[in-house]
Design a protein around this motif. Structure first.
Motif, short mmCIF file in Angstrom:
data_model
loop_
_atom_site.label_atom_id
_atom_site.label_comp_id
_atom_site.label_asym_id
_atom_site.label_seq_id
_atom_site.Cartn_x
_atom_site.Cartn_y
_atom_site.Cartn_z
N VAL A 1 -17.83 -6.92 -13.09
CA VAL A 1 -17.89 -6.14 -11.57
C VAL A 1 -17.79 -6.71 -10.61
O VAL A 1 -17.34 -5.89 -9.60
CB VAL A 1 -19.54 -5.68 -12.13
N GLY A 2 -18.24 -8.14 -10.19
CA GLY A 2 -17.94 -8.08 -9.28
C GLY A 2 -16.41 -7.98 -8.19
O GLY A 2 -15.90 -7.79 -7.37
N LEU A 3 -15.40 -8.62 -9.25
CA LEU A 3 -13.51 -8.24 -8.91
C LEU A 3 -13.02 -6.82 -8.55
O LEU A 3 -13.19 -6.64 -7.70
CB LEU A 3 -12.90 -8.39 -10.25
N GLY A 4 -14.15 -5.75 -9.83
CA GLY A 4 -14.02 -4.52 -8.91
C GLY A 4 -14.92 -4.20 -7.70
O GLY A 4 -14.11 -3.55 -6.89
N ALA A 5 -15.66 -4.62 -7.56
CA ALA A 5 -16.81 -4.35 -6.10
C ALA A 5 -15.55 -5.00 -5.40
O ALA A 5 -14.91 -4.02 -4.15
CB ALA A 5 -17.59 -5.08 -5.78
N LEU A 6 -14.52 -6.10 -4.74
CA LEU A 6 -13.80 -6.38 -4.22
C LEU A 6 -12.51 -5.75 -4.12
O LEU A 6 -12.16 -5.09 -3.02
CB LEU A 6 -13.43 -7.37 -4.50
N LEU A 7 -12.36 -5.21 -5.16
CA LEU A 7 -11.01 -3.90 -5.24
C LEU A 7 -11.62 -2.84 -4.32
O LEU A 7 -11.10 -1.97 -3.98
CB LEU A 7 -10.31 -4.33 -6.72
N ALA B 1 -10.30 -0.24 2.50
CA ALA B 1 -10.29 -0.64 3.86
C ALA B 1 -8.62 -0.62 4.70
O ALA B 1 -8.75 0.68 5.44
CB ALA B 1 -10.08 -2.75 3.80
N VAL B 2 -7.85 -0.27 3.15
CA VAL B 2 -6.70 0.38 3.29
C VAL B 2 -6.56 1.42 4.23
O VAL B 2 -5.86 2.18 4.36
CB VAL B 2 -6.11 -0.43 2.29
N ALA C 1 -8.50 3.56 4.93
CA ALA C 1 -9.68 3.13 6.51
C ALA C 1 -8.23 3.36 7.35
O ALA C 1 -9.02 4.29 8.72
CB ALA C 1 -10.89 2.66 6.62
N THR C 2 -7.22 3.18 7.17
CA THR C 2 -6.24 2.69 8.03
C THR C 2 -5.49 3.53 8.08
O THR C 2 -4.61 3.57 9.03
CB THR C 2 -5.77 1.12 8.55
N VAL C 3 -5.75 4.53 7.64
CA VAL C 3 -4.64 5.45 7.48
C VAL C 3 -4.45 5.97 8.81
O VAL C 3 -5.28 6.55 9.26
CB VAL C 3 -4.77 6.64 6.53
N GLY C 4 -3.42 6.87 9.35
CA GLY C 4 -3.17 7.36 10.35
C GLY C 4 -2.64 8.72 9.98
O GLY C 4 -1.41 9.34 9.06
N GLU C 5 -1.67 9.60 11.41
CA GLU C 5 -1.62 10.31 11.00
C GLU C 5 0.52 10.12 11.02
O GLU C 5 0.44 11.48 10.25
CB GLU C 5 -1.10 11.20 12.45
N SER C 6 0.64 9.25 11.17
CA SER C 6 1.67 9.07 11.09
C SER C 6 2.76 8.21 10.47
O SER C 6 3.37 7.52 9.98
CB SER C 6 3.26 7.87 12.53
N SER C 7 1.29 7.76 9.18
CA SER C 7 1.42 7.88 7.97
C SER C 7 2.36 8.01 6.70
O SER C 7 2.46 9.57 6.62
CB SER C 7 0.49 7.27 7.19
N PHE D 1 3.47 8.39 2.60
CA PHE D 1 2.59 8.83 1.17
C PHE D 1 2.39 7.38 0.87
O PHE D 1 1.09 7.86 -0.11
CB PHE D 1 4.25 9.53 0.28
N TRP D 2 3.12 6.44 0.48
CA TRP D 2 2.38 5.75 -0.14
C TRP D 2 1.04 4.29 0.66
O TRP D 2 0.03 4.23 0.12
CB TRP D 2 3.15 4.03 0.08
N HIS D 3 0.60 4.73 1.79
CA HIS D 3 -0.28 4.70 2.67
C HIS D 3 -1.23 5.07 1.69
O HIS D 3 -2.90 4.64 2.19
CB HIS D 3 -0.26 5.08 3.98
N LEU D 4 -1.44 6.06 1.10
CA LEU D 4 -2.42 7.62 -0.07
C LEU D 4 -2.36 6.69 -0.84
O LEU D 4 -3.40 5.53 -1.62
CB LEU D 4 -2.17 8.18 1.17
N ALA D 5 -0.63 6.60 -1.31
CA ALA D 5 -1.04 6.65 -2.90
C ALA D 5 -1.66 5.11 -3.06
O ALA D 5 -2.59 4.90 -4.26
CB ALA D 5 -0.07 6.61 -2.96
N ILE D 6 -1.48 3.59 -2.86
CA ILE D 6 -1.37 2.21 -2.97
C ILE D 6 -3.13 1.89 -3.28
O ILE D 6 -3.44 1.67 -3.76
CB ILE D 6 -0.59 1.67 -2.18
N PRO D 7 -3.53 3.31 -2.30
CA PRO D 7 -5.49 1.90 -2.33
C PRO D 7 -6.02 2.83 -2.99
O PRO D 7 -6.93 2.20 -2.82
CB PRO D 7 -5.48 2.32 -0.41
N CYS D 8 -5.18 4.04 -3.22
CA CYS D 8 -6.02 5.22 -3.95
C CYS D 8 -5.96 4.38 -5.36
O CYS D 8 -6.57 4.25 -5.87
CB CYS D 8 -5.58 6.72 -4.24
#
Length: 482
Positions: free
Chosen positions: A343-349, A355-356, A358-364, A366-373
């Motif tokens: 559960v701890g590893l899951g929480a960290l992930l 966090a990743v 939350a850094t998405v921007g208007e010029s990001s 597709f992968w900037h959304l897909a990978i953190p998902c």
């Protein structure tokens, strides 16, 4: 309350050599619910074009979630009294009846009503699937069995949207519901292998009817207010205030009734149990965060980054694929390192993915959304699934249905809270930009208005995820078994 688990025996779960067909029956039954969660979304335009009622279409999803959530604790309690098999069969039959009626619906209002019948069936199928797995496998065996169950969700994440698109674009959207009939027939046929000891039928006078009624009324009112209050009526409207007052009043009365009931439908000890409490808390938090992602990641991909609906769906699919992968591998972690570590590893992930994102921007890209998902999906799987397994292992047969059902109920409540929380944040920020003027729908907003609002939504999702670290710390390392 005992914190040990009774190992499966031949008399309680049928011939052990037949566990394979039983697991297959569980997987096929669960596929009804898993595919249904993704297959309809891609066909909504065709449904609305055929039946009309565009303003009502969100109810196709809200009513299903509502019916599933409020019936889950009731089914779980009945399963502890009468056995899992009759409850699972009743759920499948209700789901198939609802599917058949949806397939012949003559208006969107009728379709919404019939979706509620589907949800009533789903409320039995989901908790019974995991309860049966807990009944027929030991803790060590369950690490492998749950990987097969997880594969159902992974397959549904791909098959559901694909089938929905094919049926809607090339055949008939009604097949989305009618395809459930042969699948459900196979599930019912496979369940003939499942033999469990008959439990004496509960005395109707001994059933906690008052508690069941109050929980149903309170749950429906509270979830309905959370699901629809933010946009259908407005939080401060008389309708919303009346619904919340009814829900809170019924739940307060429910709490008093349960403290005095001889056999409560949702026992108070569930809230304080050393294993169930953190497991349910994890499900609640994940339900909140996951709903926000499911709603706003595709919106960001389409309205801010300019991708098509199909590409936006692929961005979110990473989460749907990551979760089953984590569920399939979690057993190796909690068997070797303990449940707390998993559960701890899951929480960290979850925190890393959030966090990743939350850094998405208007010029990001597709992968900037897909990978953190995808990372978030892994985190959800490792945060929730070990808790579900632990809950089924920490109690005896007689209360295992309630234990598993309370976990599913917590996730449903979390989803409704997510609708309210993220909707209030997004809509509030957008309204502030228009200074009291008419506010367009979110999907019609210009990117320079929508992007900052959704950025705050993602930050709120990250903040909501932080308590998962506390949940991990409260999760026991090992679950004692007989």
């Amino acid at each position: 309350m005992s914190t040990s688990t009774t190992r499966p025996t031949r008399s309680s779960v049928g011939l052990r050599s037949e566990r394979g067909p039983i697991l297959l029956a569980v997987m096929v039954s669960l596929s009804l619910v898993a595919i249904d969660m993704t297959i309809l979304a891609t066909a909504v335009p065709s449904v609305v074009k055929d039946l009309g009622g565009f303003e009502q279409f969100p109810w196709l999803f809200s009513i299903y979630v509502l019916a599933t959530a409020v019936t889950t604790p009731l089914y779980a309690k009945v399963a502890d009294r009468l056995g899992r098999k009759p409850v699972m069969i009743a759920g499948i039959v209700a789901f198939l009846v609802g599917s058949l009626l949806c397939g012949v619906a003559w208006s969107l209002t009728a379709l919404i009503v019939f979706r509620a019948i589907q949800g009533i069936g789903a409320g039995a199928i989901q908790p019974m699937a995991m309860t049966i797995v807990s009944d027929i496998y030991t803790l060590e065996e369950r690490a492998v069995a749950t990987s097969y169950v997880a594969s159902v969700w992974a397959t549904a994440a791909i098959v559901g949207p694909t089938l929905g698109g094919v049926f809607a674009d090339y055949l008939d959207w009604r097949l989305i519901f009618l395809i459930n009939l042969p699948v459900g027939a196979v599930a019912l046929w496979l369940l003939r292998h499942f033999r469990e000891d008959r439990r004496p039928a509960a005395d109707p006078q001994a059933i906690d009817w008052a508690g069941a009624g109050l929980l149903t009324v309170g749950g429906i009112a509270l979830l309905l207010g959370l699901l629809e209050g933010g946009h259908a009526w407005g939080w401060a409207s008389p309708v919303s205030l009346a619904i919340f007052a009814l829900g809170l009043g019924a739940l307060v009365a429910f709490a008093f009734v349960e403290r005095r009931a001889a056999d409560p439908v949702l026992p108070p000890w569930v809230l304080s149990h050393r294993v169930l409490a953190p497991a349910n808390a994890a499900s609640l938090i994940v339900g909140v965060v996951m709903l926000g992602l499911t709603t706003y990641v595709p919106l960001y991909a389409q309205s801010v980054l300019g991708h098509s609906a199909l590409v936006a769906g692929f961005a979110l699919a990473g989460m749907s694929i990551g979760w089953p992968i984590a569920a399939a591998t979690a057993g190796r972690i909690y068997l070797s390192r303990g449940f707390r570590t998993a559960v701890g590893l899951g929480a960290l992930l979850v925190l890393l993915g959030g966090a990743v994102l939350a850094t998405v921007g208007e010029s990001s890209s597709f992968w900037h959304l897909a990978i953190p998902c995808f990372v978030l999906g892994l985190g959800f799987g490792w945060s929730v699934n070990p808790g579900v397994v632990a809950a089924g292992s920490a109690v005896d047969w007689e209360v295992r249905g309630v234990a598993t059902g309370s976990n599913m109920f917590a996730r449903s409540v979390g989803s409704a809270l997510g609708v309210a929380l993220f909707g209030a944040v997004a809509n509030g920020l957008v309204r502030s930009e228009y200074a009291g003027g008419e506010v367009p729908p979110l999907e019609a907003l210009p990117p320079d208005v929508l992007a900052p609002a959704l950025h705050v939504v993602f930050l709120v999702g990250l903040a909501v995820s932080v308590p998962l670290l506390v949940v991990a710390w409260r999760t026991p390392v090992r679950i004692r078994q007989d």
